[in-house]
Design a protein around this motif. Structure first.
Motif, PDB file in Angstrom:
ATOM      1  N   LEU A  85       0.862  -1.185   0.000  1.00  0.00           N
ATOM      2  CA  LEU A  85       0.000   0.000   0.000  1.00  0.00           C
ATOM      3  C   LEU A  85       0.890   1.223   0.000  1.00  0.00           C
ATOM      4  O   LEU A  85       1.924   1.246   0.690  1.00  0.00           O
ATOM      5  CB  LEU A  85      -0.910   0.016   1.235  1.00  0.00           C
ATOM      6  CG  LEU A  85      -1.791   1.255   1.434  1.00  0.00           C
ATOM      7  CD1 LEU A  85      -2.968   1.218   0.466  1.00  0.00           C
ATOM      8  CD2 LEU A  85      -2.304   1.341   2.868  1.00  0.00           C
ATOM      9  N   VAL A  86       0.518   2.256  -0.747  1.00  0.00           N
ATOM     10  CA  VAL A  86       1.265   3.508  -0.771  1.00  0.00           C
ATOM     11  C   VAL A  86       0.391   4.619  -0.197  1.00  0.00           C
ATOM     12  O   VAL A  86      -0.761   4.780  -0.603  1.00  0.00           O
ATOM     13  CB  VAL A  86       1.710   3.882  -2.197  1.00  0.00           C
ATOM     14  CG1 VAL A  86       2.385   5.257  -2.211  1.00  0.00           C
ATOM     15  CG2 VAL A  86       2.660   2.832  -2.757  1.00  0.00           C
ATOM     16  N   ASN A 143      -4.567   5.379 -10.890  1.00  0.00           N
ATOM     17  CA  ASN A 143      -4.671   4.164 -10.081  1.00  0.00           C
ATOM     18  C   ASN A 143      -6.129   3.957  -9.679  1.00  0.00           C
ATOM     19  O   ASN A 143      -6.662   4.703  -8.859  1.00  0.00           O
ATOM     20  CB  ASN A 143      -3.775   4.269  -8.845  1.00  0.00           C
ATOM     21  CG  ASN A 143      -3.628   2.963  -8.101  1.00  0.00           C
ATOM     22  OD1 ASN A 143      -4.515   2.116  -8.127  1.00  0.00           O
ATOM     23  ND2 ASN A 143      -2.499   2.802  -7.421  1.00  0.00           N
ATOM     24  N   GLY A 144      -6.766   2.948 -10.257  1.00  0.00           N
ATOM     25  CA  GLY A 144      -8.172   2.696  -9.949  1.00  0.00           C
ATOM     26  C   GLY A 144      -8.407   2.340  -8.496  1.00  0.00           C
ATOM     27  O   GLY A 144      -9.490   2.587  -7.946  1.00  0.00           O
ATOM     28  N   LYS A 145      -7.384   1.784  -7.848  1.00  0.00           N
ATOM     29  CA  LYS A 145      -7.504   1.435  -6.433  1.00  0.00           C
ATOM     30  C   LYS A 145      -6.996   2.594  -5.589  1.00  0.00           C
ATOM     31  O   LYS A 145      -5.875   2.578  -5.074  1.00  0.00           O
ATOM     32  CB  LYS A 145      -6.721   0.158  -6.140  1.00  0.00           C
ATOM     33  CG  LYS A 145      -7.282  -1.078  -6.833  1.00  0.00           C
ATOM     34  CD  LYS A 145      -6.490  -2.321  -6.461  1.00  0.00           C
ATOM     35  CE  LYS A 145      -7.087  -3.562  -7.108  1.00  0.00           C
ATOM     36  NZ  LYS A 145      -6.326  -4.792  -6.751  1.00  0.00           N
ATOM     37  N   HIS A 146      -7.816   3.627  -5.479  1.00  0.00           N
ATOM     38  CA  HIS A 146      -7.410   4.832  -4.759  1.00  0.00           C
ATOM     39  C   HIS A 146      -8.405   5.199  -3.669  1.00  0.00           C
ATOM     40  O   HIS A 146      -9.612   5.059  -3.846  1.00  0.00           O
ATOM     41  CB  HIS A 146      -7.259   6.015  -5.719  1.00  0.00           C
ATOM     42  CG  HIS A 146      -8.544   6.366  -6.420  1.00  0.00           C
ATOM     43  ND1 HIS A 146      -8.904   5.819  -7.636  1.00  0.00           N
ATOM     44  CD2 HIS A 146      -9.561   7.204  -6.080  1.00  0.00           C
ATOM     45  CE1 HIS A 146     -10.074   6.292  -8.006  1.00  0.00           C
ATOM     46  NE2 HIS A 146     -10.494   7.149  -7.064  1.00  0.00           N
ATOM     47  N   LEU A 147      -7.867   5.664  -2.568  1.00  0.00           N
ATOM     48  CA  LEU A 147      -8.649   6.343  -1.539  1.00  0.00           C
ATOM     49  C   LEU A 147      -8.096   7.753  -1.447  1.00  0.00           C
ATOM     50  O   LEU A 147      -6.939   7.940  -1.062  1.00  0.00           O
ATOM     51  CB  LEU A 147      -8.527   5.642  -0.180  1.00  0.00           C
ATOM     52  CG  LEU A 147      -9.024   4.207  -0.062  1.00  0.00           C
ATOM     53  CD1 LEU A 147      -8.789   3.697   1.359  1.00  0.00           C
ATOM     54  CD2 LEU A 147     -10.502   4.102  -0.433  1.00  0.00           C
ATOM     55  N   ARG A 174       1.667   0.400 -10.747  1.00  0.00           N
ATOM     56  CA  ARG A 174       2.652  -0.466 -11.405  1.00  0.00           C
ATOM     57  C   ARG A 174       3.134  -1.549 -10.449  1.00  0.00           C
ATOM     58  O   ARG A 174       3.459  -2.674 -10.878  1.00  0.00           O
ATOM     59  CB  ARG A 174       3.822   0.375 -11.903  1.00  0.00           C
ATOM     60  CG  ARG A 174       4.849  -0.396 -12.709  1.00  0.00           C
ATOM     61  CD  ARG A 174       5.969   0.509 -13.203  1.00  0.00           C
ATOM     62  NE  ARG A 174       5.511   1.544 -14.136  1.00  0.00           N
ATOM     63  CZ  ARG A 174       6.314   2.441 -14.696  1.00  0.00           C
ATOM     64  NH1 ARG A 174       7.621   2.425 -14.413  1.00  0.00           N
ATOM     65  NH2 ARG A 174       5.827   3.347 -15.529  1.00  0.00           N
ATOM     66  N   ALA A 175       3.169  -1.220  -9.142  1.00  0.00           N
ATOM     67  CA  ALA A 175       3.578  -2.196  -8.130  1.00  0.00           C
ATOM     68  C   ALA A 175       2.414  -3.074  -7.679  1.00  0.00           C
ATOM     69  O   ALA A 175       2.600  -3.937  -6.811  1.00  0.00           O
ATOM     70  CB  ALA A 175       4.174  -1.465  -6.925  1.00  0.00           C
ATOM     71  N   GLY A 176       1.228  -2.856  -8.242  1.00  0.00           N
ATOM     72  CA  GLY A 176       0.057  -3.629  -7.863  1.00  0.00           C
ATOM     73  C   GLY A 176      -0.509  -3.241  -6.513  1.00  0.00           C
ATOM     74  O   GLY A 176      -1.195  -4.042  -5.861  1.00  0.00           O
ATOM     75  N   ALA A 177      -0.248  -1.987  -6.066  1.00  0.00           N
ATOM     76  CA  ALA A 177      -0.659  -1.542  -4.738  1.00  0.00           C
ATOM     77  C   ALA A 177      -1.707  -0.433  -4.813  1.00  0.00           C
ATOM     78  O   ALA A 177      -1.626   0.442  -5.679  1.00  0.00           O
ATOM     79  CB  ALA A 177       0.556  -1.025  -3.966  1.00  0.00           C
ATOM     80  N   PRO A 178      -2.688  -0.434  -3.903  1.00  0.00           N
ATOM     81  CA  PRO A 178      -3.589   0.714  -3.797  1.00  0.00           C
ATOM     82  C   PRO A 178      -2.831   1.943  -3.321  1.00  0.00           C
ATOM     83  O   PRO A 178      -1.750   1.832  -2.732  1.00  0.00           O
ATOM     84  CB  PRO A 178      -4.620   0.275  -2.743  1.00  0.00           C
ATOM     85  CG  PRO A 178      -4.442  -1.199  -2.597  1.00  0.00           C
ATOM     86  CD  PRO A 178      -3.011  -1.480  -2.928  1.00  0.00           C
ATOM     87  N   VAL A 179      -3.418   3.121  -3.570  1.00  0.00           N
ATOM     88  CA  VAL A 179      -2.822   4.360  -3.089  1.00  0.00           C
ATOM     89  C   VAL A 179      -3.826   5.103  -2.221  1.00  0.00           C
ATOM     90  O   VAL A 179      -5.018   5.184  -2.553  1.00  0.00           O
ATOM     91  CB  VAL A 179      -2.353   5.259  -4.259  1.00  0.00           C
ATOM     92  CG1 VAL A 179      -3.515   5.706  -5.129  1.00  0.00           C
ATOM     93  CG2 VAL A 179      -1.573   6.471  -3.737  1.00  0.00           C
ATOM     94  N   VAL A 180      -3.363   5.594  -1.087  1.00  0.00           N
ATOM     95  CA  VAL A 180      -4.145   6.477  -0.215  1.00  0.00           C
ATOM     96  C   VAL A 180      -3.541   7.863  -0.361  1.00  0.00           C
ATOM     97  O   VAL A 180      -2.384   8.083   0.008  1.00  0.00           O
ATOM     98  CB  VAL A 180      -4.098   6.016   1.253  1.00  0.00           C
ATOM     99  CG1 VAL A 180      -4.837   7.016   2.148  1.00  0.00           C
ATOM    100  CG2 VAL A 180      -4.687   4.621   1.400  1.00  0.00           C
ATOM    101  N   ALA A 227       2.375  10.729 -10.329  1.00  0.00           N
ATOM    102  CA  ALA A 227       3.483   9.788 -10.435  1.00  0.00           C
ATOM    103  C   ALA A 227       3.459   8.771  -9.299  1.00  0.00           C
ATOM    104  O   ALA A 227       3.724   7.577  -9.506  1.00  0.00           O
ATOM    105  CB  ALA A 227       4.812  10.549 -10.442  1.00  0.00           C
ATOM    106  N   VAL A 228       3.134   9.228  -8.085  1.00  0.00           N
ATOM    107  CA  VAL A 228       3.037   8.315  -6.941  1.00  0.00           C
ATOM    108  C   VAL A 228       1.940   7.278  -7.182  1.00  0.00           C
ATOM    109  O   VAL A 228       2.140   6.073  -6.967  1.00  0.00           O
ATOM    110  CB  VAL A 228       2.769   9.096  -5.643  1.00  0.00           C
ATOM    111  CG1 VAL A 228       2.436   8.139  -4.494  1.00  0.00           C
ATOM    112  CG2 VAL A 228       3.964   9.963  -5.273  1.00  0.00           C
ATOM    113  N   ALA A 229       0.768   7.733  -7.620  1.00  0.00           N
ATOM    114  CA  ALA A 229      -0.348   6.823  -7.857  1.00  0.00           C
ATOM    115  C   ALA A 229      -0.028   5.832  -8.965  1.00  0.00           C
ATOM    116  O   ALA A 229      -0.346   4.641  -8.874  1.00  0.00           O
ATOM    117  CB  ALA A 229      -1.601   7.621  -8.204  1.00  0.00           C
TER     118      ALA A 229
END
Length: 297
Positions: free
Chosen positions: A55-56, A141-145, A92-98, A85-87
């Motif tokens: 998770l980022v 990033n579709g997986k974003h909060l 790219r790392a397969g991680a969600p972003v908050v 760029a962070v998102a």
């Protein structure tokens, strides 16, 4: 679970470092200059790729509200392009972003709390770049909060609570704006909310409620009443105290226009994640007590 956080010195980052220590299954890694620089996207991708996050948390930002009026390109590079760029690196790392955002994306009108789907309309460069960042993060990033917050304070860094206590040590009275309303928000509480949401993402493989949320202290007030609460808490602990004189925003001009209404409704976050911050009064008291301990600051 490895959580990678952008930035090292911000209030939320330092709060996350502290609170993550309570989670034995969480490893928290912070990224900062010179190896990681939001104004240099190549460093963003390299640093996040090397960290291998689950998770980022995109916490680093350009937050100098008035200075942004003179540095719009830099503010955009960090708050919009850098956040994108962070998102993208997280995706790219397969991680969600908050991603942390702000009440400044709203025009600051009316006298009721803003919901997540209310129309935005930032007046200043800071709010405009943060709003642009929200859109770019969501696209990258579709997986974003995206978590909008407001009036952040903590035992760390520079903030309103620490400024009031510092000024009260040498002044008997202070003039504080009384016609700007919002949710005083402890960065400790933001960290707790983020870690609670992170645990949900870790344990719920079917989670699909990504999007924009408001994460702020429970309850609202104005700056002058907030100051009075700080001083009362301090006085109860034998700390510095000052009388507060109400003034209007027009009496305290700033380069960037401040929203008169920064109230944020947090009902959506509570409904989806089952977590709500303590009352702003309770968290303010806790922070003042910590700050009055000799080791804090």
């Amino acid at each position: 679970m490895k959580i990678v956080v952008t930035g090292r010195e911000g209030q939320v980052v330092r709060s996350l470092v502290e609170r993550a220590s309570l989670y034995p299954d969480v490893t928290l890694v912070t990224l900062g200059r010179p190896d990681f620089d939001l104004a240099r996207p190549d460093t963003v991708f390299d640093a996040i790729h090397a960290a291998k996050p689950d998770l980022v948390v995109s916490a680093a930002a350009y937050t100098a509200v008035d200075q942004a009026e003179d540095e719009p390109e830099l503010a955009y590079a960090i708050n919009a392009a850098g956040a994108e760029a962070v998102a993208a690196a997280a995706a790219r790392a397969g991680a969600p972003v908050v991603h942390l955002s702000t009440d400044y994306v709203f025009a600051g009108e009316g006298d009721t709390p803003y919901a997540e789907d209310d129309p935005t309309g930032p007046h200043g460069i800071y709010g405009q770049t943060k709003l642009a960042g929200e859109a770019l993060v969501a696209r990258a990033n579709g997986k974003h909060l995206i978590l909008r917050t407001a009036w952040v304070y903590s035992p760390f860094g520079k903030n309103f609570v620490k400024t009031m206590l510092h000024l009260a040590a040498s002044r008997d009275s202070l003039s504080v704006v009384s016609d700007q309303w919002g949710n005083p928000t402890s960065a400790i509480d933001i960290a707790d909310g983020i870690l609670h949401a992170a645990n949900r993402l870790r344990t719920d493989s079917q989670f699909d409620a990504f999007g924009i949320y408001h994460l702020a202290g429970t309850g609202s007030t104005n700056w002058s009443t907030f100051a009075r609460a700080i001083f009362q808490a301090s006085r109860d602990e034998q700390g510095p105290f000052a009388e507060v004189k109400d003034i209007l925003t027009s009496d305290y001009p700033t380069k960037a226009r401040r929203p008169l209404n920064s109230r944020l409704s947090t009902e959506k976050f509570h409904a989806v994640f089952g977590w709500k911050a303590p009352s702003w009064e309770q968290s303010t008291l806790s922070t003042v007590k910590r700050l009055l301990q000799p080791s804090e600051g």
